[in-house]
Design an enzyme around this catalytic site. Structure first.
Site, PDB file in Angstrom:
ATOM      1  N   GLY A  12      31.668  41.340  58.634  1.00 47.55           N
ATOM      2  CA  GLY A  12      32.159  40.469  59.529  1.00 47.55           C
ATOM      3  C   GLY A  12      32.617  39.111  58.912  1.00 47.55           C
ATOM      4  O   GLY A  12      32.599  38.883  57.892  1.00 47.55           O
ATOM      5  N   ASP A  13      33.180  38.300  60.019  1.00 46.72           N
ATOM      6  CA  ASP A  13      33.567  36.898  59.601  1.00 46.72           C
ATOM      7  C   ASP A  13      34.610  37.090  58.504  1.00 46.72           C
ATOM      8  O   ASP A  13      35.027  36.161  57.824  1.00 46.72           O
ATOM      9  CB  ASP A  13      32.480  35.814  59.081  1.00 46.72           C
ATOM     10  CG  ASP A  13      31.334  35.970  60.226  1.00 46.72           C
ATOM     11  OD1 ASP A  13      31.607  35.806  61.218  1.00 46.72           O
ATOM     12  OD2 ASP A  13      30.282  36.231  59.518  1.00 46.72           O
ATOM     13  N   GLY A  17      40.041  37.096  64.075  1.00 46.65           N
ATOM     14  CA  GLY A  17      40.685  36.311  65.040  1.00 46.65           C
ATOM     15  C   GLY A  17      41.923  35.928  64.852  1.00 46.65           C
ATOM     16  O   GLY A  17      42.982  36.219  65.475  1.00 46.65           O
ATOM     17  N   ALA A  39      29.839  37.905  68.308  1.00 52.52           N
ATOM     18  CA  ALA A  39      31.131  37.627  67.364  1.00 52.52           C
ATOM     19  C   ALA A  39      31.450  36.073  67.789  1.00 52.52           C
ATOM     20  O   ALA A  39      31.167  35.631  68.889  1.00 52.52           O
ATOM     21  CB  ALA A  39      32.145  38.728  68.017  1.00 52.52           C
ATOM     22  N   GLY A  40      32.125  35.840  66.822  1.00 49.01           N
ATOM     23  CA  GLY A  40      32.866  34.304  66.891  1.00 49.01           C
ATOM     24  C   GLY A  40      34.302  34.474  66.339  1.00 49.01           C
ATOM     25  O   GLY A  40      34.347  34.722  65.289  1.00 49.01           O
ATOM     26  N   GLN A 224      32.543  42.014  64.372  1.00 51.99           N
ATOM     27  CA  GLN A 224      31.916  42.234  63.116  1.00 51.99           C
ATOM     28  C   GLN A 224      32.385  42.956  62.136  1.00 51.99           C
ATOM     29  O   GLN A 224      33.586  43.048  62.132  1.00 51.99           O
ATOM     30  CB  GLN A 224      30.420  43.086  63.738  1.00 51.99           C
ATOM     31  CG  GLN A 224      29.508  42.351  64.487  1.00 51.99           C
ATOM     32  CD  GLN A 224      29.761  42.375  65.887  1.00 51.99           C
ATOM     33  OE1 GLN A 224      29.999  43.233  66.485  1.00 51.99           O
ATOM     34  NE2 GLN A 224      29.538  41.066  66.602  1.00 51.99           N
ATOM     35  N   THR A 239      24.331  45.527  63.123  1.00 53.81           N
ATOM     36  CA  THR A 239      24.292  45.214  64.597  1.00 53.81           C
ATOM     37  C   THR A 239      23.908  46.712  65.383  1.00 53.81           C
ATOM     38  O   THR A 239      23.881  47.474  64.771  1.00 53.81           O
ATOM     39  CB  THR A 239      25.626  44.360  64.923  1.00 53.81           C
ATOM     40  OG1 THR A 239      25.417  43.921  66.438  1.00 53.81           O
ATOM     41  CG2 THR A 239      26.788  45.542  64.846  1.00 53.81           C
ATOM     42  N   THR A 300      29.020  31.641  65.584  1.00 52.47           N
ATOM     43  CA  THR A 300      28.333  31.877  66.863  1.00 52.47           C
ATOM     44  C   THR A 300      27.015  31.097  66.413  1.00 52.47           C
ATOM     45  O   THR A 300      26.469  30.437  67.524  1.00 52.47           O
ATOM     46  CB  THR A 300      28.045  33.259  66.935  1.00 52.47           C
ATOM     47  OG1 THR A 300      29.167  33.981  67.053  1.00 52.47           O
ATOM     48  CG2 THR A 300      27.113  33.663  67.892  1.00 52.47           C
ATOM     49  N   LEU A 332      42.614  33.567  50.761  1.00 53.73           N
ATOM     50  CA  LEU A 332      43.061  33.654  49.547  1.00 53.73           C
ATOM     51  C   LEU A 332      42.962  32.285  48.662  1.00 53.73           C
ATOM     52  O   LEU A 332      42.632  32.269  47.656  1.00 53.73           O
ATOM     53  CB  LEU A 332      44.331  34.292  49.214  1.00 53.73           C
ATOM     54  CG  LEU A 332      44.767  34.595  47.597  1.00 53.73           C
ATOM     55  CD1 LEU A 332      43.787  35.592  47.289  1.00 53.73           C
ATOM     56  CD2 LEU A 332      46.155  35.282  47.734  1.00 53.73           C
ATOM     57  N   VAL A 414      46.669  32.248  53.794  1.00 50.53           N
ATOM     58  CA  VAL A 414      46.467  31.268  52.710  1.00 50.53           C
ATOM     59  C   VAL A 414      45.946  29.975  53.356  1.00 50.53           C
ATOM     60  O   VAL A 414      46.063  28.814  52.780  1.00 50.53           O
ATOM     61  CB  VAL A 414      47.648  31.216  51.849  1.00 50.53           C
ATOM     62  CG1 VAL A 414      47.718  32.035  50.875  1.00 50.53           C
ATOM     63  CG2 VAL A 414      48.785  30.715  52.813  1.00 50.53           C
TER      64      VAL A 414
HETATM   65  P1  IMP Z   1      22.922  41.060  66.380  1.00 51.84           P
HETATM   66  O1  IMP Z   1      24.392  41.718  66.291  1.00 51.84           O
HETATM   67  O2  IMP Z   1      22.764  39.620  67.022  1.00 51.84           O
HETATM   68  O3  IMP Z   1      21.851  42.079  66.661  1.00 51.84           O
HETATM   69  O4  IMP Z   1      22.676  40.986  64.715  1.00 51.84           O
HETATM   70  C1  IMP Z   1      22.445  41.755  63.848  1.00 51.84           C
HETATM   71  C2  IMP Z   1      23.091  41.481  62.333  1.00 51.84           C
HETATM   72  O5  IMP Z   1      24.388  41.453  62.741  1.00 51.84           O
HETATM   73  C3  IMP Z   1      22.705  40.023  61.870  1.00 51.84           C
HETATM   74  O6  IMP Z   1      22.472  40.003  60.540  1.00 51.84           O
HETATM   75  C4  IMP Z   1      23.702  39.150  62.532  1.00 51.84           C
HETATM   76  O7  IMP Z   1      24.081  38.092  61.473  1.00 51.84           O
HETATM   77  C5  IMP Z   1      24.970  40.065  62.034  1.00 51.84           C
HETATM   78  N1  IMP Z   1      26.114  39.767  62.940  1.00 51.84           N
HETATM   79  C6  IMP Z   1      26.444  39.976  64.248  1.00 51.84           C
HETATM   80  N2  IMP Z   1      27.480  39.590  64.605  1.00 51.84           N
HETATM   81  C7  IMP Z   1      28.045  39.108  63.620  1.00 51.84           C
HETATM   82  C8  IMP Z   1      29.300  38.711  63.316  1.00 51.84           C
HETATM   83  O8  IMP Z   1      30.096  38.429  64.225  1.00 51.84           O
HETATM   84  N3  IMP Z   1      29.756  38.078  61.970  1.00 51.84           N
HETATM   85  C9  IMP Z   1      28.941  38.359  61.284  1.00 51.84           C
HETATM   86  N4  IMP Z   1      27.556  38.951  61.314  1.00 51.84           N
HETATM   87  C10 IMP Z   1      27.382  39.362  62.588  1.00 51.84           C
END
Ligand code: IMP
Length: 428
Positions: A12-13, A17, A39-40, A224, A239, A300, A332, A414
């Site tokens: 994730g991250d 977006g 997610a964020g 994610q 997740t 988030t 990068l 970049v």
């Molecule tokens: P949950 O999704 O809140 O149940 O979290 C479970 C795991 O997924 C944890 O390690 C969170 O930090 C990770 N996680 C959930 N959503 C994200 C995301 O959007 N980006 C990165 N890690 C995430």
């Protein structure tokens, strides 16, 4: 017509977006198919920053956005997001945002259970975002969930909540020893929420399907990353939804013949938030420098992201699991100042070489990375807009990633702004 799925390839991250926002220009519809407000998504357009947790990033490009059946939705967060983005001039009327009647509703008890469970686990916690995601998917699987179609039948909704909450309050009080929740107060709150959300609730599968029939372009926006997938990730440090491209179909109600490409978003290094094994994690000053330069804080929860070198074992795994057709390399520029850059090409475990990502957490925890080292470019590349104008060592790094993953790179980012991007192959 071209329908494309965007997925994160790491934990994730990865910067999905920004890529969704970029590709959304050519899309007619943008669909979220799993996850929730864990997610964020951060988008920066002409210096202005927008963050969304539930509403697909395509909304900034004025595209019709759908929250598919596979998403779990905290309605209070959705309403807040509608208000915040509307106040910044974005059209979030029900003609622009469509919410699946089959999507599950995150209820207050899901959040209470998520947090109580993490607290009880102590140092064995998952490190969840505390948004109630897991407990909501749990109720979906055990057939006790509340869906948005229930907002259309309030008597039935009330009946369901009363019956479920008897059990939830018992669990909160007797097992976790925490406060119980007031059932009637929750019902009253949700009656008001339902009134506000009713105009958005629809059969999104039918609407997206009609678009596909007309020849519209659809972008499916994953949340994610592949290694947080409930089936294929670093279980149990994952997740609760399936984050891989196959779930774009199930989570939005379209068939696989309507998917034409899968773009894997890959950060030029690796990060992870929360607990769980991370073979290439850096604990030295390079890790700290990457964390700082990459502003690696969760969008988030604001938690610091753990940082490490590029892990090709992970990318190869993602390429196969998702059927990746293209890669988008992000951030990068974060590597600009480094003298040397490492790519982990395999793991070493008990003296043996491991090429494929292991299922066992214990094995993963004891894997050591095997690195290939490349020279850095030690130059600011944020102003570069063409692949040929990148420093030679940056070009070599990208070519090596392409070669090792056997997947072409179609986008290179970049910098955070929409403009700070190179498109090497047109995708839609
Ligand atoms: P949950 O999704 O809140 O149940 O979290 C479970 C795991 O997924 C944890 O390690 C969170 O930090 C990770 N996680 C959930 N959503 C994200 C995301 O959007 N980006 C990165 N890690 C995430």
């Amino acid at each position: 017509m071209s329908n494309i799925v965007i997925v994160g390839t790491q934990w994730g991250d990865e910067g999905k977006g920004k890529v969704v926002d970029l590709l959304a220009e050519k899309a007619d519809h943008v669909v979220r198919f799993q996850g929730g407000n864990n997610a964020g998504h951060t988008m920066i357009v002409e210096g202005e920053q927008f963050i969304s947790h539930l509403i697909p990033s395509g909304i900034i490009q004025k595209k019709v956005c759908y929250i598919g059946n596979g998403v779990v939705v905290d309605p209070t967060v959705l309403l807040e997001e509608i208000d915040t983005l509307s106040s910044r001039g974005i059209d979030l009327s029900p003609k622009m945002l469509r919410l699946s009647e089959k999507a599950h509703v995150i209820m207050p008890y899901h959040k209470s259970i998520d947090n109580a469970r993490e607290l009880k686990k102590g140092d064995k916690k998952i490190g969840t975002t505390g948004r109630g995601i897991g407990p909501c998917y749990e109720d979906k699987a055990t057939r006790r969930g509340i869906r948005f179609c229930d907002f259309k039948e309030m008597d039935l909704f009330k009946e369901k909540v009363r019956s479920i909450m008897e059990e939830k309050n018992f669990y909160l009080e007797k097992f976790f020893g925490t406060d119980t929740l007031d059932t009637e107060a929750i019902i009253d709150e949700y009656v008001e929420i339902a009134k506000k959300l009713l105009p958005y609730i629809t059969d999104t599968s039918v609407e997206v399907g009609d678009g596909i029939k007309k020849g519209d372009n659809v972008l499916f926006e994953g949340a994610q990353g592949t290694h947080l997938d409930i089936e294929h990730g670093t279980y149990p440090y994952v997740t609760s939804s399936s984050t891989v491209s196959g779930n774009a179909c199930c989570g939005s109600g379209v068939g696989p013949k309507d998917i034409h490409g899968v773009v894997g978003i890959v950060k030029a290094y690796t990060t992870r938030v929360g607990e769980g094994p991370f073979v290439t994690e850096l604990f030295d000053e390079i890790g700290t420098a990457i964390q700082k330069k990459g502003a690696e804080f969760g969008a988030t929860t604001g938690r610091k992201r753990r940082c490490g070198w590029f892990d090709m074992v992970i990318l190869r795994n993602s390429a196969r699991l998702n059927g990746l057709t293209d890669l988008a390399i992000t951030k990068l520029d974060v590597l600009d100042d480094l003298k040397e850059i490492k790519i982990c090409t395999s793991y070493k475990y008990n003296g043996e070489s491991i090429e494929n990502f292991p299922a066992s957490i214990k094995t993963l925890e004891n894997c050591e990375p095997v690195y290939e080292t490349m020279p850095g470019w030690e130059e600011d590349i944020t102003g570069v807009r063409k692949f040929e104008d990148l420093p030679e060592n940056a070009q070599k790094y990208l070519k090596r990633l392409e070669e090792l993953s056997e997947t072409r790179i179609s986008i290179v980012s970049v910098g955070p702004d929409r403009e700070e991007t190179m498109v090497l192959n047109d995708l839609m």
